[in-house]
Write an enzyme that holds these catalytic residues in place. Structure first.
Site, PDB file in Angstrom:
ATOM      1  CD  GLN A 118      -1.732  -2.294   1.793  1.00 24.23           C
ATOM      2  OE1 GLN A 118      -0.574  -2.695   1.869  1.00 24.23           O
ATOM      3  NE2 GLN A 118      -2.737  -3.010   2.264  1.00 24.23           N
ATOM      4  CG  ASP A 170      -7.127  -0.336   9.918  1.00 25.85           C
ATOM      5  OD1 ASP A 170      -5.942  -0.004   9.819  1.00 25.85           O
ATOM      6  OD2 ASP A 170      -7.876  -0.479   8.938  1.00 25.85           O
ATOM      7  CG  ASN A 213      -2.331   1.620  11.051  1.00 24.28           C
ATOM      8  OD1 ASN A 213      -3.367   1.818  10.416  1.00 24.28           O
ATOM      9  ND2 ASN A 213      -1.156   2.046  10.626  1.00 24.28           N
ATOM     10  CE  LYS A 214      -2.342  -3.028   5.971  1.00 24.48           C
ATOM     11  NZ  LYS A 214      -3.141  -4.289   5.850  1.00 24.48           N
TER      12      LYS A 214
HETATM   13  O1  MRU Z   1      -5.454  -3.438   4.665  1.00 30.63           O
HETATM   14  P1  MRU Z   1      -5.716  -1.974   4.440  1.00 30.63           P
HETATM   15  O2  MRU Z   1      -4.986  -1.428   3.249  1.00 30.63           O
HETATM   16  O3  MRU Z   1      -7.182  -1.644   4.438  1.00 30.63           O
HETATM   17  O4  MRU Z   1      -5.079  -1.268   5.717  1.00 30.63           O
HETATM   18  C1  MRU Z   1      -5.214   0.123   5.853  1.00 30.63           C
HETATM   19  C2  MRU Z   1      -4.484   0.685   6.999  1.00 30.63           C
HETATM   20  O5  MRU Z   1      -3.935  -0.008   7.828  1.00 30.63           O
HETATM   21  C3  MRU Z   1      -4.526   2.172   7.158  1.00 30.63           C
HETATM   22  O6  MRU Z   1      -3.363   2.654   7.768  1.00 30.63           O
HETATM   23  C4  MRU Z   1      -5.731   2.509   8.043  1.00 30.63           C
HETATM   24  O7  MRU Z   1      -6.905   1.988   7.493  1.00 30.63           O
HETATM   25  C5  MRU Z   1      -5.894   3.945   8.225  1.00 30.63           C
HETATM   26  S1  MRU Z   1      -6.433   4.683   6.730  1.00 30.63           S
HETATM   27  C6  MRU Z   1      -6.852   6.252   6.957  1.00 30.63           C
END
Ligand code: MRU
Length: 311
Positions: free
Chosen positions: A177, A218, A228-229
């Site tokens: 990402q 998240d 978070n990720k």
């Molecule tokens: O798996 P993803 O790409 O949906 O993960 C997204 C994240 O971890 C972002 O950092 C999180 O959603 C915050 S986005 C404003």
């Protein structure tokens, strides 16, 4: 500068939720049309749209579409709510749609999220006073929010105000990402950046080349523990070790006050093939950073410091 408009990321048209297919970026800009709640849920599950606020908005549009189509709304709610487990935004948005499952309501949710993003970016400015070299993880821009962005929105505004010189963008394995989506957004915005391998963050901090780390979230528990990720926790440990401020930027829709701490946050496990098609793999998509490692959490209400409380 060609910033993405919120409706470029996700919108409701006659009979379809239309979204920019993030699986194809940065190579191709292709829109995907989803014609039922099931198709929207599938788009969320397969990451055609991703990022906590953006999947909440997509679910809201999916629910409005299901109502227009005359679909079973209990089933539509169930499918959308369970499309991914970690971000609380899915439940948050669907709870707001229940009384009034209309396109207008879903558009209000998207507008509220964008407004919240802009407030967060303004509040975060004070944190950039002497932080020209910024590191961010995953993608938290317009693509992830269907708005202005959370952590990346704060970076964008700080850059416009002359407070950011350079952004380190972690690749964000396994689905990249960072190197696919954040890099694409920063290039469009004309913000100077370099992509780094995830494993390079430690040595950059050791060399004094990172002044602040900003990430999104998240789900944030009542005590500030933040999911978070995957990889965010490691960055927070490194930042703590090197005395670098570690800041989370997230809207109200990401705070889960019902959870006392991060132990109750469900962590999504994705398919092994996203990591390797040949060997066994463990693919947890998120991790939890304990509140104690977080210098500040920026929401639309302001800059929160320890001990965190989100009354
Ligand atoms: O798996 P993803 O790409 O949906 O993960 C997204 C994240 O971890 C972002 O950092 C999180 O959603 C915050 S986005 C404003």
């Amino acid at each position: 500068v060609t910033a993405l408009a919120p409706r470029d990321v996700v919108r409701l048209e006659d009979g379809a939720v239309v979204l920019l297919d993030q699986r194809q970026l940065p190579d191709m800009e292709v829109e995907l049309e989803c014609r039922s709640a099931a198709e929207v849920a599938e788009a969320i599950r397969t990451l055609a749209i991703r990022g906590a606020p953006a999947i909440g908005i997509a679910a809201a549009y999916g629910y409005a579409l299901a109502a227009q189509n005359g679909e079973d709304l209990v089933e539509a709610d169930r499918m959308l709510r369970s499309a991914r487990p970690t971000a609380v935004n899915l439940a948050w948005a669907l709870d707001r749609m229940r009384d009034e499952p209309t396109p207008q309501r879903a558009r209000e949710i998207q507008q509220q999220e964008e407004d919240d993003d802009r407030r967060m970016a303004e509040h975060a400015l004070e944190l950039f006073a002497s932080s020209p070299h910024v590191l961010t993880h995953c993608n938290t821009g317009a693509l992830a929010t269907g708005g202005y962005g959370t952590a990346l929105g704060a970076i964008r505004l700080a850059c416009e105000r002359g407070r950011v010189e350079h952004v380190w963008v972690t690749e964000t394995r396994p689905l990249n990402q960072g190197s696919r989506l954040t890099a694409w957004e920063l290039e469009r915005l004309g913000i100077p950046f370099s992509v780094i391998g995830d494993s390079a963050a430690g040595s950059l901090m050791q060399a004094g080349r990172v002044d602040i780390v900003l990430t999104g979230a998240d789900r944030i528990a009542a005590n500030g523990d933040t999911a978070n990720k995957i990889g965010t926790y490691g960055l927070a440990v490194l930042a703590h070790h090197h005395g670098v401020p570690f800041v989370v930027v997230a809207p109200a829709s990401t705070i889960d006050r019902r959870l006392a701490d991060g132990a109750g946050i469900p962590i999504e496990e994705r398919a092994a093939y996203e990591i390797t098609s040949r060997f066994p793999a463990h693919n947890a998509a998120f991790d939890v950073t304990p509140a104690g490692l977080i210098s500040a959490i920026v929401t639309g209400a302001g800059v929160h410091r320890q001990p965190f409380s989100f009354a």
